[in-house]
Scaffold this motif. Structure first.
Motif, mmCIF file in Angstrom:
data_model
loop_
_atom_site.group_PDB
_atom_site.id
_atom_site.type_symbol
_atom_site.label_atom_id
_atom_site.label_comp_id
_atom_site.label_asym_id
_atom_site.label_seq_id
_atom_site.Cartn_x
_atom_site.Cartn_y
_atom_site.Cartn_z
ATOM 1 N N LEU A 190 21.792 83.443 28.932
ATOM 2 C CA LEU A 190 20.686 82.862 28.167
ATOM 3 C C LEU A 190 21.073 82.644 26.709
ATOM 4 C CD1 LEU A 190 17.594 84.771 29.603
ATOM 5 C CD2 LEU A 190 18.115 82.339 29.821
ATOM 6 N N GLU A 191 21.960 83.499 26.212
ATOM 7 C CA GLU A 191 22.424 83.313 24.841
ATOM 8 C C GLU A 191 23.168 81.988 24.711
ATOM 9 O OE1 GLU A 191 24.783 86.531 23.344
ATOM 10 O OE2 GLU A 191 25.221 85.478 21.471
ATOM 11 N N GLU A 238 14.828 93.360 25.463
ATOM 12 C CA GLU A 238 16.011 94.004 24.887
ATOM 13 C C GLU A 238 16.789 93.020 24.017
ATOM 14 O OE1 GLU A 238 19.376 93.444 28.339
ATOM 15 O OE2 GLU A 238 18.208 95.285 28.345
ATOM 16 N N THR A 266 20.984 85.871 17.674
ATOM 17 C CA THR A 266 21.848 84.784 18.112
ATOM 18 C C THR A 266 22.542 84.185 16.904
ATOM 19 O OG1 THR A 266 20.203 84.344 19.778
ATOM 20 C CG2 THR A 266 21.940 82.725 19.517
ATOM 21 N N ASP A 267 23.640 84.803 16.486
ATOM 22 C CA ASP A 267 24.310 84.321 15.274
ATOM 23 C C ASP A 267 25.175 83.106 15.534
ATOM 24 O OD1 ASP A 267 26.643 87.107 15.264
ATOM 25 O OD2 ASP A 267 26.090 85.655 16.776
ATOM 26 N N GLN A 320 13.027 90.580 30.693
ATOM 27 C CA GLN A 320 14.055 91.570 30.363
ATOM 28 C C GLN A 320 14.876 91.139 29.163
ATOM 29 O OE1 GLN A 320 16.821 92.041 33.547
ATOM 30 N NE2 GLN A 320 18.124 93.480 32.470
ATOM 31 N N HIS A 321 15.201 89.858 29.134
ATOM 32 C CA HIS A 321 16.011 89.342 28.044
ATOM 33 C C HIS A 321 15.308 89.485 26.701
ATOM 34 C CE1 HIS A 321 18.781 86.911 25.793
ATOM 35 N NE2 HIS A 321 17.827 86.078 25.440
ATOM 36 N N PRO A 350 23.214 87.624 35.258
ATOM 37 C CA PRO A 350 23.169 86.323 34.559
ATOM 38 C C PRO A 350 22.499 86.342 33.191
ATOM 39 C CG PRO A 350 21.502 86.404 36.265
ATOM 40 C CD PRO A 350 22.256 87.681 36.365
ATOM 41 N N THR A 351 21.794 87.398 32.891
ATOM 42 C CA THR A 351 20.984 87.405 31.665
ATOM 43 C C THR A 351 21.715 86.958 30.391
ATOM 44 O OG1 THR A 351 19.812 89.258 32.688
ATOM 45 C CG2 THR A 351 19.269 88.730 30.410
ATOM 46 N N LEU A 405 26.467 75.574 33.112
ATOM 47 C CA LEU A 405 25.377 76.528 32.974
ATOM 48 C C LEU A 405 24.263 76.264 33.994
ATOM 49 C CD1 LEU A 405 24.984 78.863 31.071
ATOM 50 C CD2 LEU A 405 23.797 77.339 29.487
ATOM 51 N N VAL A 412 13.654 88.321 34.796
ATOM 52 C CA VAL A 412 14.892 88.269 34.035
ATOM 53 C C VAL A 412 14.615 87.773 32.623
ATOM 54 C CG1 VAL A 412 17.155 87.168 33.835
ATOM 55 C CG2 VAL A 412 16.348 87.975 36.052
ATOM 56 N N MET A 413 13.801 86.756 32.514
ATOM 57 C CA MET A 413 13.405 86.245 31.206
ATOM 58 C C MET A 413 12.806 87.360 30.355
ATOM 59 S SD MET A 413 14.064 83.043 30.786
ATOM 60 C CE MET A 413 12.893 82.422 29.556
ATOM 61 N N TYR A 445 23.743 78.337 37.070
ATOM 62 C CA TYR A 445 23.192 79.687 36.984
ATOM 63 C C TYR A 445 21.705 79.726 36.656
ATOM 64 C CZ TYR A 445 28.077 80.949 37.147
ATOM 65 O OH TYR A 445 29.381 81.080 37.556
ATOM 66 N N GLU A 446 21.133 78.557 36.457
ATOM 67 C CA GLU A 446 19.718 78.501 36.064
ATOM 68 C C GLU A 446 18.818 79.178 37.086
ATOM 69 O OE1 GLU A 446 17.983 75.566 33.980
ATOM 70 O OE2 GLU A 446 19.700 75.455 32.628
ATOM 71 N N ARG A 447 19.189 79.013 38.354
ATOM 72 C CA ARG A 447 18.343 79.576 39.402
ATOM 73 C C ARG A 447 18.187 81.086 39.265
ATOM 74 N NH1 ARG A 447 21.556 81.474 44.138
ATOM 75 N NH2 ARG A 447 23.745 80.989 43.789
ATOM 76 N N PHE A 448 19.171 81.724 38.630
ATOM 77 C CA PHE A 448 19.109 83.173 38.518
ATOM 78 C C PHE A 448 18.110 83.636 37.472
ATOM 79 C CE2 PHE A 448 23.411 82.451 40.193
ATOM 80 C CZ PHE A 448 23.245 83.126 41.386
ATOM 81 N N TRP A 449 18.020 82.894 36.380
ATOM 82 C CA TRP A 449 17.070 83.330 35.365
ATOM 83 C C TRP A 449 15.756 82.580 35.439
ATOM 84 C CZ3 TRP A 449 21.544 81.330 32.484
ATOM 85 C CH2 TRP A 449 21.393 80.012 32.102
ATOM 86 N N ASP A 488 18.175 92.705 21.256
ATOM 87 C CA ASP A 488 18.653 93.413 20.079
ATOM 88 C C ASP A 488 19.648 92.617 19.262
ATOM 89 O OD1 ASP A 488 20.688 95.666 22.099
ATOM 90 O OD2 ASP A 488 20.096 93.600 22.362
ATOM 91 N N ARG A 489 20.451 91.791 19.952
ATOM 92 C CA ARG A 489 21.440 91.049 19.174
ATOM 93 C C ARG A 489 20.861 89.699 18.767
ATOM 94 N NH1 ARG A 489 25.654 88.852 21.906
ATOM 95 N NH2 ARG A 489 26.917 89.634 20.234
#
Lengths: 111, 111
Positions: free
Chosen positions: B79-80, A104, A109-110, A100-101, B75-76, A85, A97-98, A88-92, A106-107
DNA sequence: TTGACATGAAACTAAATGGTTTCGTATAAT
DNA sequence: ATTATACGAAACCATTTAGTTTCATGTCAA
């Protein structure tokens, strides 16, 4: 080579929601198979198979105590996931991006 | 609800090594299906199916450019995964666990 | 306009997955 | 010694998965 033959890797092991719930359950305490399976709507045998897969991935340790087998979390292999993981940290790290996450989000984290 | 129906979640999406390689490849640049499939020993159609699964999990975005479809990393949703992993961080904050990991570091982090 | 290229849908297949029930064996309790 | 409990192995089953080949459609090039 580690103890058990790595037929299943950590990525595959955590792909199943039941197995993620198992890890979560075993994080707090060492439990016998029967006690564990009380938490699931599937058969004890099915739970036992999931536990074997987790053990093959090195994510749980088992210990025989009398006639029962007790399982506990072994978190070390999750470092491989963390490591994967990290690439990919550099992307978020991008704040947008944070944002945006969480907007939205909506789901839930189950598991 | 986000764009595509979440038939596949991120855990399932990254379980497959081919799909992890796809994410890695698309991290650097947007690529067409044909170009992408050059990197794999499987058919273009098979690659296309993997891309669809990644898209359903929200991990790639696609864009039509003329007759080609170009994919890029999104990449978003990772984050999950990071969030899920965070729960277990307390276990390997233990320095001994870290040490154990790097000593028996026999498997290279492939893909 | 005709032909080549890029793609995904469809139909199919083998193997893996997640589940079941049944059974054998080992340990504990009476 | 007998009975009950805990567990995993085995055999089986339905569904999903990862792959294939074939085909239809849309776009670009000559």
């Amino acid at each position: 080579m580690s103890a058990l033959s790595k037929k299943h890797d950590v990525f595959q092991a955590i792909a199943d929601p039941t197995r993620r719930k198992l890890l979560n359950l075993l994080a707090d305490e060492e439990l016998s198979v029967t006690l564990i399976s009380k938490h699931f709507p599937i058969s004890r045998t099915a739970v036992s198979k999931h536990l074997r897969i987790l053990a093959e991935a090195g994510l749980v340790q088992k210990r025989k105590v009398g006639r029962e087998t007790r399982y506990r979390l072994e978190p070390t292999p999750l470092l491989e996931l963390k490591n994967w993981l990290a690439f990919y940290e550099r992307f978020w790290d991008n704040k947008l991006v944070m944002l945006q996450h969480y907007i939205e989000h909506d789901r839930k984290t189950d598991v």
